[in-house]
Design a protein around this motif. Sequence first.
Motif, PDB file in Angstrom:
ATOM      1  N   LEU A   1      -2.697  12.198   2.281  1.00  0.00           N
ATOM      2  CA  LEU A   1      -4.030  12.792   2.432  1.00  0.00           C
ATOM      3  C   LEU A   1      -4.971  12.312   1.336  1.00  0.00           C
ATOM      4  O   LEU A   1      -6.133  11.970   1.605  1.00  0.00           O
ATOM      5  N   ASN A   2      -4.476  12.274   0.100  1.00  0.00           N
ATOM      6  CA  ASN A   2      -5.310  11.816  -1.015  1.00  0.00           C
ATOM      7  C   ASN A   2      -5.820  10.395  -0.790  1.00  0.00           C
ATOM      8  O   ASN A   2      -7.012  10.105  -0.952  1.00  0.00           O
ATOM      9  N   GLN A   3      -4.917   9.505  -0.397  1.00  0.00           N
ATOM     10  CA  GLN A   3      -5.295   8.108  -0.211  1.00  0.00           C
ATOM     11  C   GLN A   3      -6.179   7.925   1.014  1.00  0.00           C
ATOM     12  O   GLN A   3      -7.148   7.145   0.988  1.00  0.00           O
ATOM     13  N   ALA A   4      -5.866   8.626   2.091  1.00  0.00           N
ATOM     14  CA  ALA A   4      -6.673   8.515   3.306  1.00  0.00           C
ATOM     15  C   ALA A   4      -8.096   9.004   3.048  1.00  0.00           C
ATOM     16  O   ALA A   4      -9.070   8.399   3.530  1.00  0.00           O
TER      17      ALA A   4
ATOM     18  N   PHE B   1      -2.474  10.869  14.589  1.00  0.00           N
ATOM     19  CA  PHE B   1      -1.638   9.677  14.443  1.00  0.00           C
ATOM     20  C   PHE B   1      -0.173  10.079  14.445  1.00  0.00           C
ATOM     21  O   PHE B   1       0.191  11.211  14.139  1.00  0.00           O
ATOM     22  N   ILE B   2       0.671   9.116  14.817  1.00  0.00           N
ATOM     23  CA  ILE B   2       2.131   9.261  14.729  1.00  0.00           C
ATOM     24  C   ILE B   2       2.663   8.002  14.065  1.00  0.00           C
ATOM     25  O   ILE B   2       2.509   6.902  14.602  1.00  0.00           O
ATOM     26  N   CYS B   3       3.251   8.141  12.894  1.00  0.00           N
ATOM     27  CA  CYS B   3       3.873   7.020  12.187  1.00  0.00           C
ATOM     28  C   CYS B   3       5.388   7.185  12.302  1.00  0.00           C
ATOM     29  O   CYS B   3       5.997   7.941  11.537  1.00  0.00           O
TER      30      CYS B   3
ATOM     31  N   ASP C   1       2.408   2.005   4.651  1.00  0.00           N
ATOM     32  CA  ASP C   1       2.504   1.290   3.377  1.00  0.00           C
ATOM     33  C   ASP C   1       3.522   1.940   2.452  1.00  0.00           C
ATOM     34  O   ASP C   1       4.296   1.253   1.768  1.00  0.00           O
ATOM     35  N   MET C   2       3.533   3.281   2.418  1.00  0.00           N
ATOM     36  CA  MET C   2       4.480   3.996   1.570  1.00  0.00           C
ATOM     37  C   MET C   2       5.911   3.746   2.026  1.00  0.00           C
ATOM     38  O   MET C   2       6.824   3.596   1.213  1.00  0.00           O
ATOM     39  N   THR C   3       6.117   3.680   3.337  1.00  0.00           N
ATOM     40  CA  THR C   3       7.449   3.460   3.881  1.00  0.00           C
ATOM     41  C   THR C   3       7.955   2.071   3.521  1.00  0.00           C
ATOM     42  O   THR C   3       9.130   1.885   3.184  1.00  0.00           O
ATOM     43  N   ARG C   4       7.073   1.078   3.577  1.00  0.00           N
ATOM     44  CA  ARG C   4       7.466  -0.294   3.267  1.00  0.00           C
ATOM     45  C   ARG C   4       7.722  -0.491   1.778  1.00  0.00           C
ATOM     46  O   ARG C   4       8.562  -1.303   1.375  1.00  0.00           O
ATOM     47  N   ALA C   5       6.987   0.282   0.960  1.00  0.00           N
ATOM     48  CA  ALA C   5       7.060   0.074  -0.488  1.00  0.00           C
ATOM     49  C   ALA C   5       8.237   0.767  -1.148  1.00  0.00           C
ATOM     50  O   ALA C   5       8.685   0.350  -2.213  1.00  0.00           O
ATOM     51  N   ALA C   6       8.749   1.835  -0.536  1.00  0.00           N
ATOM     52  CA  ALA C   6       9.830   2.597  -1.171  1.00  0.00           C
ATOM     53  C   ALA C   6      10.713   3.231  -0.115  1.00  0.00           C
ATOM     54  O   ALA C   6      10.290   3.486   1.017  1.00  0.00           O
ATOM     55  N   ALA C   7      11.944   3.519  -0.508  1.00  0.00           N
ATOM     56  CA  ALA C   7      12.897   4.154   0.409  1.00  0.00           C
ATOM     57  C   ALA C   7      12.721   5.665   0.436  1.00  0.00           C
ATOM     58  O   ALA C   7      13.286   6.345   1.284  1.00  0.00           O
TER      59      ALA C   7
ATOM     60  N   ASN D   1      -6.624   5.844   8.372  1.00  0.00           N
ATOM     61  CA  ASN D   1      -6.234   5.589   6.986  1.00  0.00           C
ATOM     62  C   ASN D   1      -4.923   6.280   6.642  1.00  0.00           C
ATOM     63  O   ASN D   1      -4.096   5.740   5.888  1.00  0.00           O
ATOM     64  N   ALA D   2      -4.717   7.476   7.169  1.00  0.00           N
ATOM     65  CA  ALA D   2      -3.472   8.200   6.914  1.00  0.00           C
ATOM     66  C   ALA D   2      -2.282   7.459   7.515  1.00  0.00           C
ATOM     67  O   ALA D   2      -1.218   7.344   6.887  1.00  0.00           O
ATOM     68  N   ASN D   3      -2.455   6.966   8.722  1.00  0.00           N
ATOM     69  CA  ASN D   3      -1.385   6.213   9.375  1.00  0.00           C
ATOM     70  C   ASN D   3      -1.042   4.959   8.572  1.00  0.00           C
ATOM     71  O   ASN D   3       0.141   4.649   8.336  1.00  0.00           O
ATOM     72  N   GLN D   4      -2.073   4.230   8.134  1.00  0.00           N
ATOM     73  CA  GLN D   4      -1.841   3.012   7.361  1.00  0.00           C
ATOM     74  C   GLN D   4      -1.176   3.319   6.029  1.00  0.00           C
ATOM     75  O   GLN D   4      -0.263   2.609   5.585  1.00  0.00           O
ATOM     76  N   THR D   5      -1.614   4.411   5.390  1.00  0.00           N
ATOM     77  CA  THR D   5      -1.030   4.805   4.105  1.00  0.00           C
ATOM     78  C   THR D   5       0.440   5.168   4.260  1.00  0.00           C
ATOM     79  O   THR D   5       1.285   4.778   3.440  1.00  0.00           O
ATOM     80  N   ALA D   6       0.777   5.917   5.314  1.00  0.00           N
ATOM     81  CA  ALA D   6       2.175   6.297   5.555  1.00  0.00           C
ATOM     82  C   ALA D   6       3.036   5.059   5.785  1.00  0.00           C
ATOM     83  O   ALA D   6       4.166   4.974   5.280  1.00  0.00           O
TER      84      ALA D   6
END
Length: 357
Positions: free
Chosen positions: A137-140, A81-83, A122-128, A115-120
């Motif tokens: 990796l843990n979440q994926a 994946f590439i995020c 989500d993290m980007t949207r949630a915090a700067a 899952n890793a792509n989606q998690t990355a």
Amino acid sequence: MMIANYNNTNTCYGYGSQYQQILTEHEELSRKRKVNKSDQIQELLLQNRRKIHNEKMKLVCGSCYLPKDNPDKPLGEDAHFICHDGQTIGVADGVGGWAKIGVDAGLYARGLMNNANQTAMDMTRAAAAAVNPRNVLNQAYANNAGVQGSSTACILSLNKERGALHAVNVGDSGFMVFRDSRCLYKSPPQQRMFNCPYQLGNYVGYDRPKAALEFVMEAVPGDVIVLGTDGLLDNMFPIEIEDVLVAYRGSGRDCEELASAIANLALFNSLDKYSVSPFQMEAQKAGLEHAGGKIDDITVVVAQVVASSSFTTPASLELLCCGLPFCCMVFSPIQAKVGSSPKLGAVTDGFIGCFQR
């Protein structure tokens, strides 16, 4: 690759004698040159490094996937994946041994990377703050529960504010960092024995994300990062990728074209029964007979670090030098350290921290 069926031993093996010799010679040259530097040069280098650390950066990325010819598994067993928004990339390789019991490990690898792509994202949207690849990796892994199979995984992100690369790796996928078309670092594979890598899975005895090696290193504009599954790493030495980077320098071609060139050369090598390959060298160390390359799925993700202020379009790959005079004196080959977490963004001599949790 074989399925692992025993407990985590946290053992990490090196790449091979030829590559280690290259790093050793480069490190010795770097050490000798450091001894002879004048105070004036030291100050000039320090000023340039401060400038680089104050300059925000970003990754420009491209990829190429060449699944091996298998009508039963047209998608192969690799995934990636590439995020772009999260400045995070990753590769995974489903362990082929599962096919013996009718399980397509490619499903596990694809689920992990999706899952890793989606998690990355989500993290980007949630915090700067920059994306933490270990948290990804843990979440994926948690979100991939219930899926049969197992796979390796390598995830890397760029901390734009601090100018640092941050990566985690489980198994024999991995990454290389090139500076001025020279291999500065190659992540070590994790294997329990020949062709049996550490692998993430949902069953007792399989590895968990805590087994991943973690890396943090300084990045400068012009650095080129190559992520790959073992289909790349078993068939190409770092020096061969250096030759590709030299050939493409200043060509204006993008990262996707570069990834394609590297992947197709790995494919050529995998079919060559007469040239020595990294896989052949590792087989010989294990007391096994193998000639030439190894036919496998091949995944290559290429990312270049560029200064945000000079970024124009992803279609521009200049393969720049890092911009430091005598840069080979400053950034010596990395020494991996286990058991300690390096401070992100610290001004160092190209130090990488490598640690397990």
